[in-house]
Design a protein around this motif. Sequence first.
Motif, PDB file in Angstrom:
ATOM      1  N   PHE A  13       0.833  -1.202   0.000  1.00 25.28           N
ATOM      2  CA  PHE A  13       0.000   0.000   0.000  1.00 25.28           C
ATOM      3  C   PHE A  13       0.865   1.249   0.000  1.00 25.28           C
ATOM      4  O   PHE A  13       2.035   1.208   0.397  1.00 25.28           O
ATOM      5  CB  PHE A  13      -0.923   0.000   1.230  1.00 25.28           C
ATOM      6  CG  PHE A  13      -2.061  -0.981   1.111  1.00 25.28           C
ATOM      7  CD1 PHE A  13      -3.120  -0.742   0.243  1.00 25.28           C
ATOM      8  CD2 PHE A  13      -2.066  -2.150   1.859  1.00 25.28           C
ATOM      9  CE1 PHE A  13      -4.168  -1.636   0.132  1.00 25.28           C
ATOM     10  CE2 PHE A  13      -3.114  -3.055   1.749  1.00 25.28           C
ATOM     11  CZ  PHE A  13      -4.161  -2.791   0.884  1.00 25.28           C
ATOM     12  N   VAL A  17       3.266  -0.256   3.457  1.00 22.21           N
ATOM     13  CA  VAL A  17       2.853  -1.482   4.143  1.00 22.21           C
ATOM     14  C   VAL A  17       2.763  -2.639   3.137  1.00 22.21           C
ATOM     15  O   VAL A  17       2.037  -2.559   2.152  1.00 22.21           O
ATOM     16  CB  VAL A  17       1.474  -1.317   4.827  1.00 22.21           C
ATOM     17  CG1 VAL A  17       1.039  -2.631   5.465  1.00 22.21           C
ATOM     18  CG2 VAL A  17       1.517  -0.208   5.850  1.00 22.21           C
ATOM     19  N   ALA A  19       1.216  -5.679   2.547  1.00 19.73           N
ATOM     20  CA  ALA A  19       0.100  -6.481   3.058  1.00 19.73           C
ATOM     21  C   ALA A  19       0.188  -7.930   2.584  1.00 19.73           C
ATOM     22  O   ALA A  19      -0.161  -8.853   3.317  1.00 19.73           O
ATOM     23  CB  ALA A  19      -1.223  -5.866   2.640  1.00 19.73           C
ATOM     24  N   PRO A  38      -3.871 -13.969  11.980  1.00 26.00           N
ATOM     25  CA  PRO A  38      -3.970 -12.857  12.922  1.00 26.00           C
ATOM     26  C   PRO A  38      -4.452 -11.582  12.229  1.00 26.00           C
ATOM     27  O   PRO A  38      -4.345 -11.459  11.002  1.00 26.00           O
ATOM     28  CB  PRO A  38      -2.534 -12.667  13.419  1.00 26.00           C
ATOM     29  CG  PRO A  38      -1.767 -13.848  12.968  1.00 26.00           C
ATOM     30  CD  PRO A  38      -2.510 -14.477  11.836  1.00 26.00           C
ATOM     31  N   SER A  39      -4.957 -10.661  13.015  1.00 18.17           N
ATOM     32  CA  SER A  39      -5.355  -9.364  12.497  1.00 18.17           C
ATOM     33  C   SER A  39      -4.153  -8.697  11.823  1.00 18.17           C
ATOM     34  O   SER A  39      -3.052  -8.717  12.352  1.00 18.17           O
ATOM     35  CB  SER A  39      -5.871  -8.538  13.668  1.00 18.17           C
ATOM     36  OG  SER A  39      -6.155  -7.257  13.241  1.00 18.17           O
ATOM     37  N   GLY A  40      -4.358  -8.165  10.628  1.00 20.34           N
ATOM     38  CA  GLY A  40      -3.268  -7.513   9.909  1.00 20.34           C
ATOM     39  C   GLY A  40      -2.441  -8.450   9.047  1.00 20.34           C
ATOM     40  O   GLY A  40      -1.476  -8.034   8.413  1.00 20.34           O
ATOM     41  N   SER A  41      -2.815  -9.730   8.979  1.00 21.80           N
ATOM     42  CA  SER A  41      -2.007 -10.692   8.222  1.00 21.80           C
ATOM     43  C   SER A  41      -2.266 -10.633   6.717  1.00 21.80           C
ATOM     44  O   SER A  41      -1.586 -11.306   5.950  1.00 21.80           O
ATOM     45  CB  SER A  41      -2.237 -12.113   8.754  1.00 21.80           C
ATOM     46  OG  SER A  41      -3.601 -12.467   8.704  1.00 21.80           O
ATOM     47  N   GLY A  42      -3.283  -9.856   6.300  1.00 22.53           N
ATOM     48  CA  GLY A  42      -3.502  -9.678   4.866  1.00 22.53           C
ATOM     49  C   GLY A  42      -4.750 -10.373   4.333  1.00 22.53           C
ATOM     50  O   GLY A  42      -4.961 -10.415   3.117  1.00 22.53           O
ATOM     51  N   LYS A  43      -5.611 -10.868   5.223  1.00 23.59           N
ATOM     52  CA  LYS A  43      -6.786 -11.640   4.799  1.00 23.59           C
ATOM     53  C   LYS A  43      -7.734 -10.812   3.928  1.00 23.59           C
ATOM     54  O   LYS A  43      -8.138 -11.235   2.852  1.00 23.59           O
ATOM     55  CB  LYS A  43      -7.546 -12.172   6.031  1.00 23.59           C
ATOM     56  CG  LYS A  43      -6.707 -13.009   6.976  1.00 23.59           C
ATOM     57  CD  LYS A  43      -7.534 -13.553   8.137  1.00 23.59           C
ATOM     58  CE  LYS A  43      -8.119 -12.474   9.051  1.00 23.59           C
ATOM     59  NZ  LYS A  43      -7.098 -11.695   9.786  1.00 23.59           N
ATOM     60  N   SER A  44      -8.090  -9.621   4.437  1.00 16.70           N
ATOM     61  CA  SER A  44      -9.046  -8.796   3.682  1.00 16.70           C
ATOM     62  C   SER A  44      -8.444  -8.335   2.365  1.00 16.70           C
ATOM     63  O   SER A  44      -9.130  -8.319   1.332  1.00 16.70           O
ATOM     64  CB  SER A  44      -9.470  -7.576   4.511  1.00 16.70           C
ATOM     65  OG  SER A  44     -10.179  -7.989   5.654  1.00 16.70           O
ATOM     66  N   THR A  45      -7.167  -7.981   2.386  1.00 13.17           N
ATOM     67  CA  THR A  45      -6.487  -7.575   1.151  1.00 13.17           C
ATOM     68  C   THR A  45      -6.555  -8.698   0.128  1.00 13.17           C
ATOM     69  O   THR A  45      -6.861  -8.479  -1.047  1.00 13.17           O
ATOM     70  CB  THR A  45      -5.018  -7.218   1.455  1.00 13.17           C
ATOM     71  OG1 THR A  45      -4.999  -6.200   2.463  1.00 13.17           O
ATOM     72  CG2 THR A  45      -4.299  -6.734   0.219  1.00 13.17           C
TER      73      THR A  45
HETATM   74  P1  ADP Z   1      -6.533  -8.577   7.940  1.00  7.73           P
HETATM   75  O1  ADP Z   1      -7.792  -8.557   7.154  1.00  7.73           O
HETATM   76  O2  ADP Z   1      -5.847  -9.914   7.989  1.00  7.73           O
HETATM   77  O3  ADP Z   1      -6.717  -8.027   9.322  1.00  7.73           O
HETATM   78  P2  ADP Z   1      -5.670  -6.538   6.058  1.00  7.73           P
HETATM   79  O4  ADP Z   1      -5.596  -7.202   4.750  1.00  7.73           O
HETATM   80  O5  ADP Z   1      -6.857  -5.681   6.337  1.00  7.73           O
HETATM   81  O6  ADP Z   1      -5.467  -7.615   7.221  1.00  7.73           O
HETATM   82  O7  ADP Z   1      -4.399  -5.608   6.240  1.00  7.73           O
HETATM   83  C1  ADP Z   1      -3.057  -6.072   6.043  1.00  7.73           C
HETATM   84  C2  ADP Z   1      -2.098  -4.912   6.284  1.00  7.73           C
HETATM   85  O8  ADP Z   1      -2.303  -3.925   5.277  1.00  7.73           O
HETATM   86  C3  ADP Z   1      -2.322  -4.207   7.607  1.00  7.73           C
HETATM   87  O9  ADP Z   1      -1.061  -3.803   8.098  1.00  7.73           O
HETATM   88  C4  ADP Z   1      -3.171  -3.021   7.235  1.00  7.73           C
HETATM   89  O10 ADP Z   1      -2.969  -1.962   8.135  1.00  7.73           O
HETATM   90  C5  ADP Z   1      -2.662  -2.681   5.854  1.00  7.73           C
HETATM   91  N1  ADP Z   1      -3.693  -2.068   4.998  1.00  7.73           N
HETATM   92  C6  ADP Z   1      -4.871  -2.614   4.632  1.00  7.73           C
HETATM   93  N2  ADP Z   1      -5.557  -1.802   3.805  1.00  7.73           N
HETATM   94  C7  ADP Z   1      -4.783  -0.697   3.643  1.00  7.73           C
HETATM   95  C8  ADP Z   1      -4.933   0.518   2.895  1.00  7.73           C
HETATM   96  N3  ADP Z   1      -6.000   0.757   2.134  1.00  7.73           N
HETATM   97  N4  ADP Z   1      -3.931   1.434   2.974  1.00  7.73           N
HETATM   98  C9  ADP Z   1      -2.825   1.196   3.708  1.00  7.73           C
HETATM   99  N5  ADP Z   1      -2.614   0.072   4.435  1.00  7.73           N
HETATM  100  C10 ADP Z   1      -3.585  -0.862   4.412  1.00  7.73           C
END
Ligand code: ADP
Length: 254
Positions: A13, A17, A19, A38-45
């Motif tokens: 990003f 970061v 991701a 874990p939270s922040g591991s990249g699942k949603s991305t």
């Molecule tokens: P999860 O869903 O596993 O909690 P995310 O995929 O949401 O993790 O996020 C992975 C990493 O990318 C985190 O460090 C998060 O802060 C960062 N991140 C996610 N979306 C964005 C964004 N739009 N801009 C900057 N950093 C992002």
Amino acid sequence: MSVVELRDLTKTFDGGVEALRGVDIRIDDGEMVAIVGPSGSGKSTLLQLIGCLDRPTSGEIHLGGRNISRDGDRRLSALRGREIGFVFQQFHLVDALSAVENVALPLLYQSSRRAERHRRAVAALERVGLGHRLHHRPAELSGGERQRVAIARAIVTEPSMILADEPTGNLDTATGAEIIDVFRMLHADGATVVIITHDREIAASMPRVIHLRDGRVEADPADAGPIERSIERSIEQPIEQPIEQEVPDGAACP
Ligand code: ADP
Ligand code: MG
């Protein structure tokens, strides 16, 4: 056929970061998969990339055998509208609209007529067990009912793949289990289903669980090496030859 194939996928990003740091995953047509980590591991991305809501920094995304990594916005949104249904933790329903109006929304982008849109929205709500709540607004529905409306909206276009990002995160355990049963039903009817979950019990009940950590796949049963795979095969298909060969002590089958 593999519906989803991710090759050495990265996502960095703005701000730096990382991701996702090189993800290889293959999901076959009609699979049901949980993604945990874990939270922040990249699942949603990861889910957003699979669902064409965002683009990778590098690597390839193949959907239905076609590399879509360099497709334009219009082509991607058409693909999304046709093939992919999304469900989110926060439901994302429109407060001012009834259940059936919410569910009909994705059909506005298709050319169907109003009566046809209504008929399909009613059918989707009936499929998720909400045929008796057609004209309720979100505020008049329970959390579980709201998520059923969101699922009906995701399936009203009859997508081949359903992606859900912590769909039970706002629900109590019993209601969450009912919502997972709705996804199981969609899977049984042929859809490919990918669910991000924090819930250990839900993950344990899934046929395949992909573990992410720090933007990488930490574990995926589909990545089993040749030895593990041949053991799996021999368990599935009993060895036909009589086992008369000498087996040295200590080399018992697992
Ligand atoms: P999860 O869903 O596993 O909690 P995310 O995929 O949401 O993790 O996020 C992975 C990493 O990318 C985190 O460090 C998060 O802060 C960062 N991140 C996610 N979306 C964005 C964004 N739009 N801009 C900057 N950093 C992002
Ligand atoms: Mg997330």
